[in-house]
Design an enzyme around this catalytic site. Structure first.
Site, PDB file in Angstrom:
ATOM      1  N   SER A 144      40.453  -5.126 -52.739  1.00 56.00           N
ATOM      2  CA  SER A 144      41.764  -4.723 -52.238  1.00 56.00           C
ATOM      3  C   SER A 144      41.670  -3.446 -51.406  1.00 56.00           C
ATOM      4  CB  SER A 144      42.728  -4.505 -53.405  1.00 56.00           C
ATOM      5  OG  SER A 144      42.186  -3.601 -54.324  1.00 56.00           O
ATOM      6  N   HIS A 166      41.834 -11.030 -49.607  1.00 57.20           N
ATOM      7  CA  HIS A 166      42.560 -10.186 -50.559  1.00 57.20           C
ATOM      8  C   HIS A 166      43.811 -10.903 -51.051  1.00 57.20           C
ATOM      9  CE1 HIS A 166      45.102  -6.322 -51.288  1.00 57.20           C
ATOM     10  NE2 HIS A 166      44.652  -6.839 -52.411  1.00 57.20           N
ATOM     11  N   GLU A 211      45.565 -11.476 -47.396  1.00 65.23           N
ATOM     12  CA  GLU A 211      45.007 -10.676 -46.291  1.00 65.23           C
ATOM     13  C   GLU A 211      43.584 -11.169 -46.072  1.00 65.23           C
ATOM     14  OE1 GLU A 211      46.853  -6.149 -46.121  1.00 65.23           O
ATOM     15  OE2 GLU A 211      45.306  -6.550 -47.579  1.00 65.23           O
ATOM     16  N   ASN A 228      47.863  -2.115 -48.755  1.00 65.20           N
ATOM     17  CA  ASN A 228      47.607  -1.003 -49.683  1.00 65.20           C
ATOM     18  C   ASN A 228      47.482   0.331 -48.961  1.00 65.20           C
ATOM     19  OD1 ASN A 228      47.846  -2.539 -51.913  1.00 65.20           O
ATOM     20  ND2 ASN A 228      45.656  -2.841 -52.264  1.00 65.20           N
TER      21      ASN A 228
END
Ligand code: 3H9
Length: 702
Positions: A414, A435, A447, A485
């Site tokens: 991540s 991800h 992702e 993130n």
């Protein structure tokens, strides 16, 4: 056969006129289609040899709705309501031949026909609410007359399509046929032979009479349907339009429906939802992908790690019918992981969301092993172990030795550096990041992280695999935290600061929820587990004094009954905790941070503007190639309300100038230069530009 125009043809045989539309890919009811349909039906009515008319489509589906690209532009006549009126007013019976997905205007035109037949696998519905709209071509007036306002309001507010079998049971269609057009022709001949009356849906009163006399059941159904949709315009408008179906004469109801539709279509919420509709479809497209690159087939999969993420990813494969093996280090971990998967499926069965035999089939597709040799015969490996770069490199080295050539090697990291992971193999081109978001079997976002080594074949295969798993793939570049993130980290920093400066978790959460997020950041942190972020911070040598102190006290969130909030007796409802406020005050004093009242406006700006700013940096660097990709990431991975369009769409609504000014202010207030406007955002502010008009060549290809 007569070609009416580029998309409509008309043929007559045996007294039956067949009107066929051909407007790939989904037979959207654009201007040319509408124009052709009117001309065709008028010709068929005027042709003395025609006794009945069939309306169908070529290609993959019956009309999938109005052409969404035309919304917001001046309407070119004839409008869809006018087209439908032509069909409905036909003195000759009209039969709709439904197959594929008859959605929105597609179902509405069918409801304007006198009869409807459909193939068994057809699906139909009125999904306009998902575009921030209501059915604007009679759907809100005709459907209640077929299935009753109580049911119709649920169907229209949910916007979910229904299968043909259900539509038949509800009286929406008259028959299920083997082949749509041939079935419709046969049906039309029966109508003629049996001289069946042409009852128009608009004239049917039997299903609305009782509601007109006593609307209590309707009001209850409407309330239930809109329970969780406060602040969203379209569902309330849908309810009002359906209410009109039994309180107003048909034509007045139709006019009111059009007025409500016109109001919604120019509103920001519908613009936002239409933006997300197209953004979602755009996101998987890789601008520099050479033509002809083919994705490899995915017939078998391996997941490394049977923890929560690994198990969830394995479930995604099983749900898609792909056999998958989970590799774990010990038999004990393996059995624990497999038991968790079984338990998750069992809960779905208990809730009635999954049939027992479907669960059994899915479980049968999931195998577990501690033998890494299973990697030798698979098309894709997804590593889902602890976020530790050394461990990941070691695993990829092993995968490199064991996997057959051409296997896609993916990491579910991540945050970590996918370039570095790729370099630990002798085939870095075959490595990508994939991800998933937690819970992996539920969340739609994927992702896909292209490293500087990733081959186009690998990217194409990862995108195809994502689609196969029912995900929404967004291709992004490699950086710390990727798109989602990395932006979230900005919000998290502000969360910590706001606590120190005097805001309470419940105040901040309320602001974020009011915007439309299902949860505020603190409640979300408590749900995910505060120890996760704590561990990452420790690994990076960074501190968040209030949050760290909570973790040091063993307050990890819901799982320990205490976090930013209190959760008594296993409850999931966050209860504010004065101890947290006291702790924040103590830390502020230690750090010399002055506490003050923080306004809702400031909370809002500090929650959202730093993220929008980070999105600008992400675009500058080519980590995302389109602003709309950022919006898709946030809508499908982090609960950004779709009617707010995503961070970049929303940023455009606010305006770069206003955001830059606020960021300058907060940078000065906090002394954090990272809050200063990004170069791109400043440029947009200076030049009156917008995220919507931004484009850049992707980093990896530059
Ligand atoms: C409406 O009807 C309003 C009326 O009540 C009142 C009017 C007055 N228009 O999704 P896909 C494009 S509102 C224009 O990848 P699938 C899509 O962008 C409408 N374009 O395929 C994509 O383009 P590209 C109510 C449309 O097989 C391509 O078609 N109807 C439209 O996975 C393929 O789409 C809806 O909301 C459209 N209506 O799924 C249905 N639909 O290739 C919306 C699709 O350039 N559509 N495109 O990326 C869908 O739900 C899915 O597209 C469908 C097919 C299930 C039909």
């Amino acid at each position: 056969m007569a070609q009416i125009n580029g998309c409509i043809e008309l043929s007559v045989a045996d007294g039956i006129a067949v009107i066929l539309a051909d407007n790939p890919p989904v037979n959207a009811l654009g201007h040319a289609v509408r124009q052709g349909l009117v001309e065709a039906v008028q010709q068929a009515i005027a042709d003395a040899s025609v006794q009945a008319i069939v309306l169908g489509c070529k290609g993959r589906t019956f009309f999938a709705g109005a052409d969404i690209t035309e919304f917001g532009k001046p309407l070119q006549q004839p409008g869809l309501q006018e087209v439908i009126t032509e069909f409905e007013a036909s003195p000759k019976p009209v039969v709709a031949a439904i197959f594929g997905t008859a959605l929105g205007g597609g179902l509405e035109i069918a409801l304007g026909c006198h009869f409807r037949v459909a193939s068994a696998d057809a699906r139909m519905g009125l999904p306009e609410v998902k575009l921030g709209l209501l059915p604007g071509a009679g759907g809100t007036q005709r459907l209640p007359r077929l299935i009753g306002p109580e049911k119709a309001v649920g169907v229209i507010v949910a916007g979910a399509p229904m299968p043909a079998k259900m539509a038949l049971a509800d009286g929406i269609i008259d028959e299920i046929v083997a082949e749509p057009v041939a079935g419709a022709v046969a049906f039309a001949k029966r109508v003629l032979a049996e001289a069946l009356p042409l009852v128009k849906v608009r004239d049917r009163e039997e299903k609305i009479r009782a509601t007109r006399a006593d609307p209590a059941a309707f009001e209850a159904a409407a309330k239930a349907a809109t329970k969780k949709l406060a602040g969203v315009d379209a569902p309330a408008a849908c309810v009002q339009a359906v209410r009109n179906a039994f309180t107003l004469p048909f034509d007045e109801g139709l006019r009111a429906e059009r007025d409500l539709f016109m109001k919604l279509v120019v509103g920001d919420q519908s613009r936002a939802q239409r933006h997300i509709f197209f953004a979602e479809r755009e996101a998987a497209k890789v601008p520099d992908m050479p033509p002809g690159v083919k994705a490899a087939a995915i017939r078998k999969a391996v997941v490394i790690g049977g923890g929560t993420m690994g198990g969830g990813i394995a479930m995604c494969f099983a749900n898609a019918g792909v056999p998958v093996s989970i590799v774990e280090t010990t038999e004990e971990f393996l059995q624990k992981g497999l038991a968790r998967i079984k338990q998750t499926y069992a809960v779905s069965v208990e809730r009635g969301a999954l049939k027992q035999d479907a669960m059994d089939k899915r479980l049968a597709l999931i195998a577990g092993t501690t033998d890494w040799n299973v990697v030798a015969d698979t098309d894709i490996v997804i590593e889902a172990v602890f976020e530790e770069i050394g461990l990941k490199k070691e695993i990829f080295g092993k995968l490199d030795r064991l996997a057959k050539p051409g296997t896609l090697l993916a990491s579910n990291t991540s945050t970590l550096d996918v370039d570095a992971i790729a370099q630990s193999t002798s085939r870095p081109g075959d490595v990508v990041g994939m991800h998933f978001f937690s819970p992996a079997n539920v969340m739609k976002l994927l992702e896909i992280v292209r490293s500087k080594h990733s081959s186009f074949e690998s990217i194409a295969t990862a995108v195809a695999a994502g689609k196969l798993l029912g995900k929404i793939p967004v291709v992004v570049g490699n950086c710390d935290g990727f798109v989602g993130n990395r932006m979230l980290a900005r919000r998290t920093t502000e969360c910590e600061r706001l606590l120190q400066e005097g805001a309470k978790p419940q105040d901040v959460d309320a602001v974020v929820q009011k915007f439309g997020f299902p949860m505020g950041p603190y409640a979300m942190g408590d749900l995910a587990g505060l120890d996760v972020g704590w561990r990452i911070r420790k690994g990076r040598g960074v501190t968040a004094p209030v949050s760290d102190a909570l973790c040091e006290m063993g307050r990890f969130g819901q799982k320990t009954g205490r976090g930013y909030y209190i959760y008594e007796n296993g409850s999931r409802v966050p209860v504010p905790d004065p101890d947290v406020e006291a702790l924040a005050a103590k830390k502020a004093e230690e750090l010399g941070v002055k506490r003050r009242n923080i306004s809702e406006q400031e909370i809002f700006e500090r929650m959202f503007y730093p993220m929008i700013n980070e999105a600008a940096r992400i675009l500058e660097e080519g980590i995302a190639v389109r602003a709309s990709d950022v919006d898709v990431v946030w809508a499908y991975g982090y609960g950004w309300p779709v009617w707010q369009g995503g961070p970049c769409f929303y940023g455009d609504l606010v305006g770069a100038k206003k955001i830059c000014a606020a960021l300058e202010h907060y940078a000065a207030l906090t002394g954090d230069a990272g809050l200063k406007p990004a170069k791109l955002l400043q440029e947009l502010a200076d030049n009156g530009g917008s995220f919507g008009n931004f484009s850049l060549t992707p980093k990896a290809a530059a």
